[in-house]
Write an enzyme that holds these catalytic residues in place. Structure first.
Site, PDB file in Angstrom:
ATOM      1  CG  MET A  76      -1.894  -1.123   1.397  1.00  0.00           C
ATOM      2  SD  MET A  76      -2.754  -1.354  -0.207  1.00  0.00           S
ATOM      3  CE  MET A  76      -3.749  -3.039   0.352  1.00  0.00           C
TER       4      MET A  76
ATOM      5  CG  ASN B 286      -0.263  -3.456  -8.113  1.00  0.00           C
ATOM      6  OD1 ASN B 286      -0.004  -3.912  -6.908  1.00  0.00           O
ATOM      7  ND2 ASN B 286      -0.972  -2.555  -8.479  1.00  0.00           N
TER       8      ASN B 286
ATOM      9  CG  HIS C 247      -6.109  -2.327  -8.836  1.00  0.00           C
ATOM     10  ND1 HIS C 247      -5.724  -1.267  -7.784  1.00  0.00           N
ATOM     11  CD2 HIS C 247      -7.250  -1.967  -8.881  1.00  0.00           C
ATOM     12  CE1 HIS C 247      -6.894  -0.480  -7.447  1.00  0.00           C
ATOM     13  NE2 HIS C 247      -7.721  -0.942  -8.382  1.00  0.00           N
TER      14      HIS C 247
ATOM     15  CD  GLU D 240       6.032   6.723 -16.254  1.00  0.00           C
ATOM     16  OE1 GLU D 240       6.486   5.471 -16.072  1.00  0.00           O
ATOM     17  OE2 GLU D 240       5.663   7.041 -17.487  1.00  0.00           O
TER      18      GLU D 240
ATOM     19  CG  ASP E 105      -3.868   1.206  -9.622  1.00  0.00           C
ATOM     20  OD1 ASP E 105      -3.040  -0.009  -9.336  1.00  0.00           O
ATOM     21  OD2 ASP E 105      -4.534   1.614  -8.855  1.00  0.00           O
TER      22      ASP E 105
HETATM   23  C1  GAR Z   1      -5.689  -7.184  -1.955  1.00  0.00           C
HETATM   24  O1  GAR Z   1      -7.015  -7.362  -2.310  1.00  0.00           O
HETATM   25  C2  GAR Z   1      -4.853  -6.393  -3.468  1.00  0.00           C
HETATM   26  O2  GAR Z   1      -5.479  -6.566  -4.549  1.00  0.00           O
HETATM   27  C3  GAR Z   1      -5.101  -5.171  -2.982  1.00  0.00           C
HETATM   28  O3  GAR Z   1      -5.192  -5.054  -1.522  1.00  0.00           O
HETATM   29  C4  GAR Z   1      -5.314  -6.410  -0.960  1.00  0.00           C
HETATM   30  C5  GAR Z   1      -4.238  -6.896  -0.261  1.00  0.00           C
HETATM   31  O4  GAR Z   1      -4.595  -8.304   0.418  1.00  0.00           O
HETATM   32  N1  GAR Z   1      -4.310  -4.285  -3.309  1.00  0.00           N
HETATM   33  C6  GAR Z   1      -4.420  -2.798  -3.599  1.00  0.00           C
HETATM   34  O5  GAR Z   1      -5.519  -2.343  -3.574  1.00  0.00           O
HETATM   35  C7  GAR Z   1      -3.510  -2.058  -4.485  1.00  0.00           C
HETATM   36  N2  GAR Z   1      -3.894  -1.011  -5.031  1.00  0.00           N
HETATM   37  P1  GAR Z   1      -3.573  -9.393   0.923  1.00  0.00           P
HETATM   38  O6  GAR Z   1      -2.393  -8.296   1.878  1.00  0.00           O
HETATM   39  O7  GAR Z   1      -4.249 -10.237   1.642  1.00  0.00           O
HETATM   40  O8  GAR Z   1      -2.847  -9.977  -0.227  1.00  0.00           O
END
Ligand code: GAR
Length: 206
Positions: free
Chosen positions: A94, A111, A113, A151, A154
């Site tokens: 994050m 990544n 998303h 850069e 997403d």
């Molecule tokens: C997941 O849903 C991932 O896709 C999201 O956070 C969660 C993490 O869960 N990521 C984002 O939102 C990035 N923009 P996890 O720690 O259990 O893998």
């Protein structure tokens, strides 16, 4: 000769996507790459325990301890270089990496998303907020996207996407779980294998 791409997984929280990668590696589905390092930017993240249980070395590097974004990213880069990392996977990481950082690793950062990009993505869209936004908008289908990181938050090239239905009784939590189960945990290991196989092939031709 390089036989496997060396993978670092960057995490901030529960680490279920890290777990999906570990499980895929143990099942032999992720076979062109090996997770050799986990880095958390949050002390005490549960993902760190998952790494320990799987016998994977793990580090915590926080922006706060480093004092600035520049120092934080320098510490990240140093750890990645020290461990000869070929592929960086952001699995629930994050923190947005600067253009300076992403330009150093073109096509080498993945990544996941939790939406169908270009919907519900970009700065400030992470975790449950993404699912809340999808529910607020009233879309009937959402999903997950695995993409390369550049850069633009997403904004990098999309590698894989999978749609997931939204049900009338969904809350952000139930939707998050379904998107993880039906999309993220499947797509992320697949993309990791695809990219690792490419890296191994490229290195063989070096
Ligand atoms: C997941 O849903 C991932 O896709 C999201 O956070 C969660 C993490 O869960 N990521 C984002 O939102 C990035 N923009 P996890 O720690 O259990 O893998």
């Amino acid at each position: 000769m390089l036989t496997k791409a060396r993978i670092a997984v960057l995490v901030s929280g529960g680490g279920t996507n890290l777990q999906a990668l570990i499980d895929a590696q143990q099942r032999g589905e992720l076979q062109s790459g090996e997770i050799v390092l986990v880095i958390s930017n949050k002390p005490g993240a549960y993902a760190l325990q998952r790494a320990e249980k799987a016998g994977i070395p793990a580090l915590t590097i926080t922006r706060k301890d480093c004092g600035s974004t520049e120092a934080f990213e320098a510490a990240l880069l140093a750890a990645l270089e020290e461990n000869h990392i070929d592929l960086i996977i952001l699995a629930g990481f994050m923190s947005i990496l600067s253009a300076d950082f992403t330009r150093r690793c073109p096509d080498r950062i993945l990544n996941v998303h939790p939406s169908l990009i270009p919907s519900f993505c970009g700065k400030g869209m992470y975790g449950l907020r993404v699912h809340q936004a999808a529910l607020d908008y009233g879309v009937k289908v959402t999903g997950a996207t695995v993409h390369l990181v550049n850069e633009i938050p997403d904004g990098g090239r999309i590698l894989l996407q999978k749609a997931v239905a939204i049900l009338p009784e969904d809350t952000p939590e139930t939707l998050q779980r379904r998107v993880m189960e039906q999309a993220e945990w499947i797509l992320l290991p697949q993309a990791a294998e695809m990219l690792s196989a490419n890296i191994v092939k490229e290195k063989r031709h070096d």
